[in-house]
Design an enzyme around this catalytic site. Sequence first.
Site, PDB file in Angstrom:
ATOM      1  N   SER A 709       0.805  -1.224   0.000  1.00  0.00           N
ATOM      2  CA  SER A 709       0.000   0.000   0.000  1.00  0.00           C
ATOM      3  C   SER A 709       0.843   1.281   0.000  1.00  0.00           C
ATOM      4  CB  SER A 709      -0.969   0.004   1.180  1.00  0.00           C
ATOM      5  OG  SER A 709      -0.256   0.168   2.363  1.00  0.00           O
ATOM      6  N   LYS A 752      -6.605   3.949   8.522  1.00  0.00           N
ATOM      7  CA  LYS A 752      -5.616   4.854   7.939  1.00  0.00           C
ATOM      8  C   LYS A 752      -6.157   6.285   7.880  1.00  0.00           C
ATOM      9  CE  LYS A 752      -3.243   1.428   5.105  1.00  0.00           C
ATOM     10  NZ  LYS A 752      -3.120   0.874   3.769  1.00  0.00           N
TER      11      LYS A 752
END
Length: 826
Positions: A709, A752
């Site tokens: 990611s 996140k």
Amino acid sequence: MSHPKDWTEEENFDLTLSQRTEELYRIANREPDANGMIEAAVLPLRDLVVFPRMVSPIFIGRESSLLAVEEAQRKGQTVIGLTQRDADIDNPGAEDFLPVGVEMAVGRLLAMPDGSHSALVQGRRRVEIVEFIRSVPYLKVRARVVSEPQTADRQTSALMRSALDLFDRCVQLDRSIPEEAHLFAMNISEPGWLADMLATSLSLNYEAKQSLLMLLDVRGRLQALNKILAQEVDVLELEDEIHSKVQSEVDKSQREFYLREQMRQIQNELGEGDIFTRDANDLKKRLDAANLPDEAKLVAMKELERLNQMPPMAPEVGIIRTYIDWILELPWSNFSPDNLDVKNAGKTLERDHYGLKKAKERILEYIAVRSLKPKKERQPILCFVGPPGVGKTSLGRSIAESLGRKFARVSLGGVRDEAEIRGHRRTYIGALPGRIIQTMKRAGTSNPLFMLDEIDKLYSDFRGDPASAMLEVLDPEQNNTFSDHYLELPFDLSKVMFVTTANSLGSIPSPLLDRMEVIEFPGYIEEEKLEIANRYLIPRQIEENGVEELSLTFEPDAVRKIIREYTYEAGVRNLERELGKICRKVARMKAEGKKFESAIKADAIEKYLGPQQVFQPEAERTDEVGVVTSLAWTENGGEIMPVEVAVLEGKGGLQMTGQMGDVMQESGQAALTYIKSRAEELKIDFEVFERMDIHVHMPEGAIPKDGPSAGITMATAIISALTGRPVFKHVGMTGEITLRGRILPIGGVREKVLAAHRAGLKTVILPEKNLKDLTELPKTAKSELKIIPVKHMDDVLQIALGKDAVIEPPRPKKQNTKEESQEESE
Ligand code: ADP
């Protein structure tokens, strides 16, 4: 000499043995004639060998023998004792005797009640039969006197000494030989006499004695005797060994018996009675009263029987007792009634927890279904997933309370050994049931709410596979007969409501995950934390620390300051701890009589908690070249992590540091390839890739990082470094990059985004496909953050580096100095 008739009278029985022996000596030796011959009556001996000089009682039954003895006594003469070859012959002829006899004196005859007579005889010397002179009324023979040496030569002495040693050993070992016999033997100097004496003392059989009698050669006789003695010693030693072994066995068990008896007496004396039997009776009573399944009862009874047959001190007693205790103490069929009132449950859940809508709804649904269909057996297995401190455990507790069930909890973190789940077999010393059965015992009911913490932290290795044991625990088809190695009895877990918790789904074995219904617990944003603190944490800490009467209040700014500057977490565990600390500090000030303000303000926080603990580095940062903020997911929730890139003169290498895993490194390679393929559009001089080395680093190198990611972040940072364009400081990003620059979705979006919010970022770049994950994001976070979905790397660059910024071709020398000066300023 008086007539033998006199001796038959009663009073003569009273003569002592020594008196009778003395008499024997008075009977004279026959003088041999010139040829060394004597003539004498024969006394036939059955079963008996009388050696010279030995005194022995004999029975005289035969008429002829009696006549011979009477005649000899009348004349004051000796007789010749001749041993029969075969004891059974009644009228022996010349050929039925051994050719060697013993001249002997016969003492007074004593008449026995059965008509026979007895007398004491003493052998005098060996004679060799020469001829039979007559056979009626008794046998008479002529015999040659055998003369034997009076002293011993050297060889004979040695034989004598060895015989004496062996005999000594015999006397020590054989209790039937009197000890004086050895002393007596030592004083004999005549070799033949010694041999005869020893032969008499030993309990030899008839044949052995016969053959010794026949041995006229003294040395030969001593040799034969030595052999016999050696054999005798051997047998005696063996006997002795066996005897002492048996004896020591007997001694030991007698000793134990004795000690035990003593202990029992002492216990009785102390009024403790027989603890052991009392215990056993007690167990029996408990077993009778307990409501056990048939199988368990049968096993327990059998074990009890075994226990009763054991000596109380046997080492197994403790093991069996503990086992029976376990059986007795397990909740086999002790159900607590479920409270299926949905409204009440809703109230309890609301009372204890803020938010957590999804989890609460699921529980209420479950209760509703159960209340409509009480018989519905199957229990849902919930899996609460989320970072630490977000209320997974405490919600579990509330559910148990609202259902009216007992709450039991076991941590599976770090369990590697299957035996920890299923127990050890009882053959192991110190064996116990596994954690499941132990926790059931602690719960005390057969339908508790059973929380299995950290199910994502089970390990498998050579010690077995704890995950497969967990499968059995959680499988509704199997868990009604869960088998524990220690218990060895099926235990019903089907009524238990299992709730598992985990920090991440990734590390849960998929067969386990399949069985569970996952409910995610997101981290909290600041506003939520504030709310939780005001409603739950502060009142609880005030109560727990006993400072109610101080009427403490926390101003919102103060709490916010704690959240921002003293904690950095997705949950509220540390927040609660810091609040508790303040309560205790205030309590101490009060106790010490110091002044304090009951309303805790923001500027007082430093006084209580010390200097600020957590810094938000982003706040100080300026827009920089080659540094991009990446959004990462960790087990503790979301995290922001800078990615740094430096370009240095070199040979076109790519170096990646900061404990990056394989996947992350590959995604860095992919990013670079993408950049190379688009060099022209990005206005990067292709030469650069051959002349320069690129170093990608993610700080906090001690923490391992992995996953794809950070792909777009690394790409952005490299481009920024190569083009010299600074990255906007308030931008955070996450997403996987393909070689074509497309952006793929990633996981952990909500955590996140929350981390970005917590860190005070303004813009978040997300893969477009991840938009759906934002539905559950708190409104404040959504409104305060600019969340931009992207499909392609071009979009990212525009947002992060600016649309209109001039893209200059890189000038390596200049670039380098710029990078270096940046490094220094950091
Ligand atoms: P976890 O099991 O997720 O690690 P805990 O259940 O131990 O976390 O929660 C830590 C503390 O935070 C507990 O005291 C709990 O009551 C509190 N807490 C967490 N979330 C909430 C919430 N939503 N409402 C009220 N208290 C909460």
